[in-house]
Design a protein around this motif. Structure first.
Motif, PDB file in Angstrom:
ATOM      1  N   GLY A   1       0.815  -1.208   0.000  1.00 30.39           N
ATOM      2  CA  GLY A   1       0.000   0.000   0.000  1.00 30.39           C
ATOM      3  C   GLY A   1       0.850   1.259   0.000  1.00 30.39           C
ATOM      4  O   GLY A   1       2.086   1.204  -0.018  1.00 30.39           O
ATOM      5  N   PHE A   2       0.189   2.391   0.004  1.00 28.25           N
ATOM      6  CA  PHE A   2       0.862   3.690  -0.051  1.00 28.25           C
ATOM      7  C   PHE A   2       1.059   4.239   1.354  1.00 28.25           C
ATOM      8  O   PHE A   2       0.163   4.190   2.194  1.00 28.25           O
ATOM      9  CB  PHE A   2       0.028   4.677  -0.866  1.00 28.25           C
ATOM     10  CG  PHE A   2       0.607   6.071  -0.914  1.00 28.25           C
ATOM     11  CD1 PHE A   2       1.524   6.420  -1.892  1.00 28.25           C
ATOM     12  CD2 PHE A   2       0.239   7.024   0.026  1.00 28.25           C
ATOM     13  CE1 PHE A   2       2.065   7.697  -1.937  1.00 28.25           C
ATOM     14  CE2 PHE A   2       0.772   8.294  -0.014  1.00 28.25           C
ATOM     15  CZ  PHE A   2       1.684   8.633  -1.002  1.00 28.25           C
ATOM     16  N   SER A   3       2.254   4.781   1.608  1.00 31.48           N
ATOM     17  CA  SER A   3       2.515   5.443   2.893  1.00 31.48           C
ATOM     18  C   SER A   3       3.675   6.414   2.722  1.00 31.48           C
ATOM     19  O   SER A   3       4.565   6.209   1.892  1.00 31.48           O
ATOM     20  CB  SER A   3       2.842   4.418   3.988  1.00 31.48           C
ATOM     21  OG  SER A   3       4.045   3.718   3.682  1.00 31.48           O
ATOM     22  N   LEU A   4       3.643   7.478   3.495  1.00 27.39           N
ATOM     23  CA  LEU A   4       4.714   8.466   3.474  1.00 27.39           C
ATOM     24  C   LEU A   4       5.833   8.040   4.406  1.00 27.39           C
ATOM     25  O   LEU A   4       5.597   7.435   5.458  1.00 27.39           O
ATOM     26  CB  LEU A   4       4.194   9.839   3.908  1.00 27.39           C
ATOM     27  CG  LEU A   4       3.276  10.578   2.929  1.00 27.39           C
ATOM     28  CD1 LEU A   4       2.744  11.845   3.577  1.00 27.39           C
ATOM     29  CD2 LEU A   4       4.008  10.911   1.635  1.00 27.39           C
ATOM     30  N   THR A   5       7.050   8.387   4.031  1.00 29.66           N
ATOM     31  CA  THR A   5       8.169   8.205   4.950  1.00 29.66           C
ATOM     32  C   THR A   5       8.102   9.313   5.994  1.00 29.66           C
ATOM     33  O   THR A   5       7.313  10.256   5.876  1.00 29.66           O
ATOM     34  CB  THR A   5       9.496   8.284   4.197  1.00 29.66           C
ATOM     35  OG1 THR A   5       9.638   9.604   3.639  1.00 29.66           O
ATOM     36  CG2 THR A   5       9.557   7.243   3.079  1.00 29.66           C
ATOM     37  N   SER A   6       8.937   9.229   7.015  1.00 26.75           N
ATOM     38  CA  SER A   6       8.934  10.274   8.047  1.00 26.75           C
ATOM     39  C   SER A   6       9.310  11.633   7.445  1.00 26.75           C
ATOM     40  O   SER A   6       8.696  12.656   7.756  1.00 26.75           O
ATOM     41  CB  SER A   6       9.902   9.908   9.173  1.00 26.75           C
ATOM     42  OG  SER A   6      11.221   9.714   8.661  1.00 26.75           O
ATOM     43  N   LYS A   7      10.301  11.637   6.532  1.00 27.55           N
ATOM     44  CA  LYS A   7      10.661  12.888   5.873  1.00 27.55           C
ATOM     45  C   LYS A   7       9.591  13.307   4.873  1.00 27.55           C
ATOM     46  O   LYS A   7       9.373  14.506   4.646  1.00 27.55           O
ATOM     47  CB  LYS A   7      12.019  12.748   5.190  1.00 27.55           C
ATOM     48  CG  LYS A   7      13.182  12.621   6.171  1.00 27.55           C
ATOM     49  CD  LYS A   7      14.519  12.586   5.460  1.00 27.55           C
ATOM     50  CE  LYS A   7      15.667  12.516   6.476  1.00 27.55           C
ATOM     51  NZ  LYS A   7      16.995  12.476   5.824  1.00 27.55           N
ATOM     52  N   GLY A   8       8.917  12.327   4.280  1.00 26.45           N
ATOM     53  CA  GLY A   8       7.810  12.632   3.386  1.00 26.45           C
ATOM     54  C   GLY A   8       6.679  13.333   4.113  1.00 26.45           C
ATOM     55  O   GLY A   8       6.051  14.243   3.567  1.00 26.45           O
ATOM     56  N   GLU A   9       6.412  12.914   5.349  1.00 26.35           N
ATOM     57  CA  GLU A   9       5.385  13.569   6.170  1.00 26.35           C
ATOM     58  C   GLU A   9       5.741  15.037   6.399  1.00 26.35           C
ATOM     59  O   GLU A   9       4.896  15.929   6.248  1.00 26.35           O
ATOM     60  CB  GLU A   9       5.244  12.849   7.520  1.00 26.35           C
ATOM     61  CG  GLU A   9       4.646  11.466   7.451  1.00 26.35           C
ATOM     62  CD  GLU A   9       3.124  11.493   7.453  1.00 26.35           C
ATOM     63  OE1 GLU A   9       2.554  12.605   7.405  1.00 26.35           O
ATOM     64  OE2 GLU A   9       2.522  10.414   7.484  1.00 26.35           O
ATOM     65  N   LEU A  10       7.003  15.282   6.760  1.00 30.47           N
ATOM     66  CA  LEU A  10       7.441  16.654   7.005  1.00 30.47           C
ATOM     67  C   LEU A  10       7.382  17.491   5.735  1.00 30.47           C
ATOM     68  O   LEU A  10       6.933  18.644   5.751  1.00 30.47           O
ATOM     69  CB  LEU A  10       8.866  16.653   7.574  1.00 30.47           C
ATOM     70  CG  LEU A  10       9.044  16.010   8.953  1.00 30.47           C
ATOM     71  CD1 LEU A  10      10.528  15.940   9.307  1.00 30.47           C
ATOM     72  CD2 LEU A  10       8.287  16.803  10.007  1.00 30.47           C
ATOM     73  N   PHE A  11       7.819  16.894   4.625  1.00 29.51           N
ATOM     74  CA  PHE A  11       7.816  17.624   3.356  1.00 29.51           C
ATOM     75  C   PHE A  11       6.386  17.910   2.901  1.00 29.51           C
ATOM     76  O   PHE A  11       6.102  18.975   2.339  1.00 29.51           O
ATOM     77  CB  PHE A  11       8.551  16.821   2.283  1.00 29.51           C
ATOM     78  CG  PHE A  11       8.707  17.555   0.988  1.00 29.51           C
ATOM     79  CD1 PHE A  11       9.645  18.568   0.844  1.00 29.51           C
ATOM     80  CD2 PHE A  11       7.898  17.243  -0.097  1.00 29.51           C
ATOM     81  CE1 PHE A  11       9.780  19.256  -0.348  1.00 29.51           C
ATOM     82  CE2 PHE A  11       8.028  17.919  -1.299  1.00 29.51           C
ATOM     83  CZ  PHE A  11       8.973  18.930  -1.427  1.00 29.51           C
ATOM     84  N   HIS A  12       5.477  16.984   3.159  1.00 33.11           N
ATOM     85  CA  HIS A  12       4.076  17.193   2.786  1.00 33.11           C
ATOM     86  C   HIS A  12       3.475  18.377   3.532  1.00 33.11           C
ATOM     87  O   HIS A  12       2.792  19.230   2.940  1.00 33.11           O
ATOM     88  CB  HIS A  12       3.268  15.921   3.076  1.00 33.11           C
ATOM     89  CG  HIS A  12       1.814  16.048   2.760  1.00 33.11           C
ATOM     90  ND1 HIS A  12       0.826  15.952   3.717  1.00 33.11           N
ATOM     91  CD2 HIS A  12       1.170  16.290   1.584  1.00 33.11           C
ATOM     92  CE1 HIS A  12      -0.351  16.118   3.151  1.00 33.11           C
ATOM     93  NE2 HIS A  12      -0.176  16.316   1.868  1.00 33.11           N
TER      94      HIS A  12
END
Length: 336
Positions: free
Chosen positions: A98-109
């Motif tokens: 499935g789809f999920s953000l990385t920890s840095k992806g969360e911050l960048f989002h």
């Protein structure tokens, strides 16, 4: 130079025709500029890539974002790879798990959402200086209002689009709960519906009251009965609404429901089946009642009026796009 939040950007000005080119008709394709910092001078990714990233996160995957972006999954994957390569970061995991953000992806989002919101606000401010409205107005409404003569929503949209042709309108039909959440987290700028429960941080402006009656169809055993006792009606299999609490159900005369729906169309289908009775807006059910397919049950006991409101997030009601539509809709209501 433009300061957005804590960042300083150098903007490359391009002709308007280039700025407005997009994947879906509203996603700019030019780079905003370069980040100026103590240790870096990397080019900011194209706004197109940032908006694609936000859409993918909102829809929780490439496939779900296809319709909004008007792109294939392979094209979306390519653009996401370009964004990650430009940043030197892995933003999300995608695959069988499935789809999920990385920890840095969360911050960048979160930072991307803030940046895009500030840039849109800047664009609206610049347009306001020229005396015109520009940007996207996200509207929400509950379902089955198109037949409601008391709500001149279509007329208001038509007048708004004619007066402000540069504004892109996005209209969503949602349940009352989803509408409130959408306004609360800024996915919607303004919404209209009947809200039995209220959320903090929102402004509720009363509009009018919608009449509801309890109906059964010509297939139901009660349809041809004349004097039906209240106790007999309350024992029938009744359709409830997913956004009603148990207390709300009790206020409408029933202790429990035998089926649950999230929209008036779904409720109408179940009532027309003859297996259930249920509440419907008078304006929505009228066409079937006129044909003899629906009957109102004991109106003196089971009718009720749903108060409609226009809702906005507190602190946003004076924003030009929102205030202009709000004032126009109120003017249309006064003419009705």
């Amino acid at each position: 130079m433009l300061r957005v939040g804590m960042h300083l950007w150098t903007l490359r000005v391009q002709p308007y025709s280039q700025v407005t080119q997009s994947v879906t008709g509203c996603i700019p394709t030019q780079s905003v500029g370069t980040i100026l910092g103590a240790d870096m001078a990397n080019a900011l990714p194209d706004l197109k890539l940032l908006r694609i990233f936000v859409s993918v996160v909102r829809h929780q995957g490439f496939a779900n974002a296809q319709q909004e972006l008007n792109l294939s999954t392979s094209a979306i994957s390519t653009y996401m790879s370009q964004l990650e390569a430009a940043l030197g970061l892995v933003l999300c995991h995608r695959g069988r798990g499935g789809f999920s953000l990385t920890s840095k992806g969360e911050l960048f989002h979160q930072e991307t959402l803030r940046l895009l919101a500030e840039l849109e606000g800047f664009e609206q401010y610049a347009a306001a200086l020229k005396g015109e409205l520009r940007g996207t107005l996200n509207l929400g409404v509950i379902d089955s209002t198109v037949s409601d003569k008391a709500l001149p929503f279509a007329e208001a949209i038509g007048a708004y689009s004619q007066e402000h042709p540069a504004v892109h309108l996005h209209l969503s039909v949602m349940s009352p709960y989803e509408l409130q959440l959408g306004v609360q987290d800024n996915r919607l700028d303004l919404a209209i519906g009947a809200f039995s429960t209220r959320m903090s941080g929102l402004i509720y402006m009363p509009l009018y009251r919608e009449q509801h009656w309890l109906y059964c169809s010509s297939r139901h055993p009660l349809f041809n009965e004349r004097r039906i006792p209240e106790q007999v009606i309350t024992q029938q299999r009744m359709v409830g609404r997913g956004y009603w609490s148990q207390a709300e159900l009790a206020r409408h005369g029933f202790k429990h429901s035998a089926a649950t729906v999230e929209s008036m169309e779904a409720q109408l289908i179940l009532v027309l089946s003859g297996a259930y009775i249920g509440y419907l807006p008078e304006h929505y059910a009228q066409a079937w009642a006129d044909k003899g397919d629906l009957r109102v049950l004991l109106p003196a006991t089971f009718g009720y009026q749903a108060p409609f409101s226009m809702i906005m997030r507190r602190g946003r009601s004076r924003e030009p796009l929102i205030q202009t539509f709000r004032d126009l809709l109120k003017a249309q209501l006064n003419q009705a």
